[in-house]
Design a protein around this motif. Sequence first.
Motif, PDB file in Angstrom:
ATOM      1  N   SER A  60      -6.015   4.635  -9.954  1.00 45.19           N
ATOM      2  CA  SER A  60      -6.721   3.580  -9.226  1.00 45.19           C
ATOM      3  C   SER A  60      -6.584   3.777  -7.721  1.00 45.19           C
ATOM      4  O   SER A  60      -5.653   4.427  -7.240  1.00 45.19           O
ATOM      5  CB  SER A  60      -6.176   2.208  -9.617  1.00 45.19           C
ATOM      6  N   LYS A  61      -7.517   3.192  -6.992  1.00 39.36           N
ATOM      7  CA  LYS A  61      -7.504   3.330  -5.539  1.00 39.36           C
ATOM      8  C   LYS A  61      -6.328   2.561  -4.932  1.00 39.36           C
ATOM      9  O   LYS A  61      -5.912   1.530  -5.464  1.00 39.36           O
ATOM     10  CB  LYS A  61      -8.814   2.808  -4.950  1.00 39.36           C
ATOM     11  N   PRO A  62      -5.778   3.060  -3.817  1.00 40.52           N
ATOM     12  CA  PRO A  62      -4.691   2.333  -3.141  1.00 40.52           C
ATOM     13  C   PRO A  62      -5.156   0.958  -2.682  1.00 40.52           C
ATOM     14  O   PRO A  62      -6.340   0.748  -2.403  1.00 40.52           O
ATOM     15  CB  PRO A  62      -4.365   3.229  -1.938  1.00 40.52           C
ATOM     16  N   CYS A  63      -4.228   0.023  -2.623  1.00 38.89           N
ATOM     17  CA  CYS A  63      -4.519  -1.314  -2.134  1.00 38.89           C
ATOM     18  C   CYS A  63      -3.277  -1.855  -1.443  1.00 38.89           C
ATOM     19  O   CYS A  63      -2.165  -1.341  -1.626  1.00 38.89           O
ATOM     20  CB  CYS A  63      -4.945  -2.243  -3.266  1.00 38.89           C
ATOM     21  N   SER A  64      -3.442  -2.877  -0.639  1.00 35.28           N
ATOM     22  CA  SER A  64      -2.312  -3.453   0.086  1.00 35.28           C
ATOM     23  C   SER A  64      -1.217  -3.909  -0.870  1.00 35.28           C
ATOM     24  O   SER A  64      -1.495  -4.470  -1.938  1.00 35.28           O
ATOM     25  CB  SER A  64      -2.791  -4.641   0.929  1.00 35.28           C
ATOM     26  N   LEU A  65       0.018  -3.668  -0.479  1.00 39.25           N
ATOM     27  CA  LEU A  65       1.175  -4.076  -1.270  1.00 39.25           C
ATOM     28  C   LEU A  65       1.793  -5.374  -0.747  1.00 39.25           C
ATOM     29  O   LEU A  65       2.851  -5.788  -1.212  1.00 39.25           O
ATOM     30  CB  LEU A  65       2.236  -2.974  -1.267  1.00 39.25           C
ATOM     31  N   ALA A  66       1.126  -6.020   0.211  1.00 44.39           N
ATOM     32  CA  ALA A  66       1.656  -7.260   0.791  1.00 44.39           C
ATOM     33  C   ALA A  66       1.757  -8.341  -0.273  1.00 44.39           C
ATOM     34  O   ALA A  66       0.864  -8.501  -1.115  1.00 44.39           O
ATOM     35  CB  ALA A  66       0.756  -7.728   1.931  1.00 44.39           C
ATOM     36  N   LEU A  67       2.844  -9.083  -0.239  1.00 40.57           N
ATOM     37  CA  LEU A  67       3.030 -10.190  -1.172  1.00 40.57           C
ATOM     38  C   LEU A  67       2.165 -11.372  -0.732  1.00 40.57           C
ATOM     39  O   LEU A  67       2.107 -11.686   0.462  1.00 40.57           O
ATOM     40  CB  LEU A  67       4.501 -10.608  -1.210  1.00 40.57           C
ATOM     41  N   GLN A 114      12.739  -1.227  -6.827  1.00 40.47           N
ATOM     42  CA  GLN A 114      11.876  -0.245  -7.505  1.00 40.47           C
ATOM     43  C   GLN A 114      12.703   0.876  -8.138  1.00 40.47           C
ATOM     44  O   GLN A 114      12.401   1.328  -9.246  1.00 40.47           O
ATOM     45  CB  GLN A 114      10.874   0.344  -6.503  1.00 40.47           C
ATOM     46  N   VAL A 115      13.735   1.299  -7.443  1.00 37.66           N
ATOM     47  CA  VAL A 115      14.543   2.427  -7.914  1.00 37.66           C
ATOM     48  C   VAL A 115      15.415   2.044  -9.111  1.00 37.66           C
ATOM     49  O   VAL A 115      15.654   2.857  -9.999  1.00 37.66           O
ATOM     50  CB  VAL A 115      15.418   2.966  -6.770  1.00 37.66           C
ATOM     51  N   ASP A 116      15.890   0.817  -9.134  1.00 28.57           N
ATOM     52  CA  ASP A 116      16.816   0.391 -10.185  1.00 28.57           C
ATOM     53  C   ASP A 116      16.140  -0.246 -11.398  1.00 28.57           C
ATOM     54  O   ASP A 116      16.805  -0.553 -12.378  1.00 28.57           O
ATOM     55  CB  ASP A 116      17.852  -0.585  -9.616  1.00 28.57           C
ATOM     56  N   THR A 117      14.839  -0.463 -11.328  1.00 31.69           N
ATOM     57  CA  THR A 117      14.170  -1.052 -12.490  1.00 31.69           C
ATOM     58  C   THR A 117      14.114  -0.048 -13.639  1.00 31.69           C
ATOM     59  O   THR A 117      13.791   1.137 -13.430  1.00 31.69           O
ATOM     60  CB  THR A 117      12.735  -1.513 -12.137  1.00 31.69           C
ATOM     61  N   PRO A 118      14.440  -0.469 -14.855  1.00 30.92           N
ATOM     62  CA  PRO A 118      14.359   0.456 -15.994  1.00 30.92           C
ATOM     63  C   PRO A 118      12.960   1.035 -16.189  1.00 30.92           C
ATOM     64  O   PRO A 118      12.819   2.135 -16.728  1.00 30.92           O
ATOM     65  CB  PRO A 118      14.770  -0.421 -17.184  1.00 30.92           C
ATOM     66  N   ILE A 261       5.096  -5.408   6.280  1.00 33.89           N
ATOM     67  CA  ILE A 261       6.023  -4.278   6.231  1.00 33.89           C
ATOM     68  C   ILE A 261       7.312  -4.615   6.977  1.00 33.89           C
ATOM     69  O   ILE A 261       8.424  -4.431   6.458  1.00 33.89           O
ATOM     70  CB  ILE A 261       5.373  -3.019   6.830  1.00 33.89           C
ATOM     71  N   PHE A 262       7.208  -5.121   8.183  1.00 34.19           N
ATOM     72  CA  PHE A 262       8.381  -5.379   9.016  1.00 34.19           C
ATOM     73  C   PHE A 262       9.260  -6.489   8.447  1.00 34.19           C
ATOM     74  O   PHE A 262      10.479  -6.467   8.622  1.00 34.19           O
ATOM     75  CB  PHE A 262       7.952  -5.733  10.439  1.00 34.19           C
ATOM     76  N   SER A 263       8.672  -7.447   7.761  1.00 36.39           N
ATOM     77  CA  SER A 263       9.450  -8.547   7.194  1.00 36.39           C
ATOM     78  C   SER A 263       9.954  -8.237   5.787  1.00 36.39           C
ATOM     79  O   SER A 263      10.754  -8.989   5.226  1.00 36.39           O
ATOM     80  CB  SER A 263       8.603  -9.823   7.152  1.00 36.39           C
ATOM     81  N   GLY A 264       9.489  -7.115   5.233  1.00 37.84           N
ATOM     82  CA  GLY A 264       9.872  -6.768   3.865  1.00 37.84           C
ATOM     83  C   GLY A 264       9.089  -7.521   2.812  1.00 37.84           C
ATOM     84  O   GLY A 264       9.447  -7.474   1.627  1.00 37.84           O
ATOM     85  N   ASN A 265       8.035  -8.205   3.214  1.00 38.60           N
ATOM     86  CA  ASN A 265       7.239  -8.983   2.263  1.00 38.60           C
ATOM     87  C   ASN A 265       6.131  -8.129   1.645  1.00 38.60           C
ATOM     88  O   ASN A 265       4.936  -8.396   1.783  1.00 38.60           O
ATOM     89  CB  ASN A 265       6.671 -10.232   2.934  1.00 38.60           C
ATOM     90  N   PHE A 266       6.583  -7.089   0.985  1.00 37.01           N
ATOM     91  CA  PHE A 266       5.693  -6.223   0.213  1.00 37.01           C
ATOM     92  C   PHE A 266       6.447  -5.815  -1.041  1.00 37.01           C
ATOM     93  O   PHE A 266       7.665  -6.003  -1.151  1.00 37.01           O
ATOM     94  CB  PHE A 266       5.294  -4.979   1.025  1.00 37.01           C
ATOM     95  N   SER A 267       5.733  -5.276  -1.975  1.00 34.11           N
ATOM     96  CA  SER A 267       6.351  -4.841  -3.222  1.00 34.11           C
ATOM     97  C   SER A 267       5.666  -3.575  -3.693  1.00 34.11           C
ATOM     98  O   SER A 267       4.434  -3.484  -3.677  1.00 34.11           O
ATOM     99  CB  SER A 267       6.232  -5.932  -4.293  1.00 34.11           C
ATOM    100  N   PHE A 268       6.455  -2.583  -4.081  1.00 33.13           N
ATOM    101  CA  PHE A 268       5.869  -1.369  -4.628  1.00 33.13           C
ATOM    102  C   PHE A 268       5.071  -1.702  -5.894  1.00 33.13           C
ATOM    103  O   PHE A 268       5.270  -2.747  -6.517  1.00 33.13           O
ATOM    104  CB  PHE A 268       6.960  -0.349  -4.953  1.00 33.13           C
ATOM    105  N   THR A 269       4.197  -0.799  -6.278  1.00 30.80           N
ATOM    106  CA  THR A 269       3.379  -1.018  -7.460  1.00 30.80           C
ATOM    107  C   THR A 269       4.257  -1.311  -8.676  1.00 30.80           C
ATOM    108  O   THR A 269       5.150  -0.517  -8.993  1.00 30.80           O
ATOM    109  CB  THR A 269       2.518   0.226  -7.749  1.00 30.80           C
ATOM    110  N   PRO A 270       4.061  -2.442  -9.346  1.00 32.37           N
ATOM    111  CA  PRO A 270       4.874  -2.769 -10.534  1.00 32.37           C
ATOM    112  C   PRO A 270       4.667  -1.730 -11.636  1.00 32.37           C
ATOM    113  O   PRO A 270       3.542  -1.302 -11.890  1.00 32.37           O
ATOM    114  CB  PRO A 270       4.354  -4.142 -10.959  1.00 32.37           C
ATOM    115  N   LEU A 271       5.750  -1.346 -12.279  1.00 30.95           N
ATOM    116  CA  LEU A 271       5.688  -0.329 -13.322  1.00 30.95           C
ATOM    117  C   LEU A 271       5.966  -0.885 -14.713  1.00 30.95           C
ATOM    118  O   LEU A 271       5.808  -0.168 -15.700  1.00 30.95           O
ATOM    119  CB  LEU A 271       6.692   0.788 -13.014  1.00 30.95           C
TER     120      LEU A 271
END
Length: 278
Positions: A60-67, A114-118, A261-271
């Motif tokens: 799928s095409k990239p999209c904003s990760l902002a929460l 993201q790294v620690d999610t099973p 991005i600066f506030s950390g209010n984003f989330s990597f693509t859910p897996l």
Amino acid sequence: MFPRLGRAVSQISKLRSFSSNASPFFSRCGYATVAQADDAPSQNDFPSKSPVNLDKLFWSKPCSLALPKDSPLRVDEPDYQGVRRFILKMLLFYSKQSTSIRGANVIYKRIIAQVDTPAIYDVFNLEKTFKITYSLLVLHMWLVLRRLKQEGKEGVDLGQYVYEIYNHNVEVRVSKAGVNLLLLTWMKELERIFFGNVVAYDEALLPDAKPNDLQIKLWRNVFSDDGTTTPDETDLKAAKAMARYVRREVGSLSLTDKESIFSGNFSFTPLENKASGT
């Protein structure tokens, strides 16, 4: 314990011949199998072959990760008023440095989430060993630092705080993995691997890079124990899927606004939904 990121980056050019795989030191000390990552389940809990159809993932095409504003995952700056705000302002709570440190902590929490999610291990058919978890941590650190760099000096400065938080977290992880002797030597080697991987991933995204360069780098850094083994069909599919995932995250982070991005209010693509096959 470590040189600041700004000084360390100046050494990157010296690392371009570094393969970013396990060094002789780690081969002797068992880097790839030193221990399960902290709080990791038994390797038997992970499937030997992924049930996920990797060929269909991350097209799928990239999209904003902002929460979104109403997301329960958001971490917003406290908006104190009156006397409390005045006192906190006098205590430099709202200074640029304090705000950046708080933002860096949230950013790093997004990386760890993201790294620690099973799910990330399930999707890419990975065992949760120290080596693999560290490789994924470096990969997602690179994604974030690359995005922050796009904001110029302000982003680089914020990236410095994220990097320092990362360094502390890695030291804790190494200690939890059972390494009490030669800790400083291990940490220096992990730092060397970090910058070697950063160089490798940057080069894989250059305009003149070959289409499969990123896939090869990911195979060597994440999937392969020694960087030389040839992947079987399942592992090759996983490496290709991870390359698509990385390219999509690069694009999505670029589409995410600076404030998020600066506030950390984003989330990597859910897996999670991909791990369940939905």
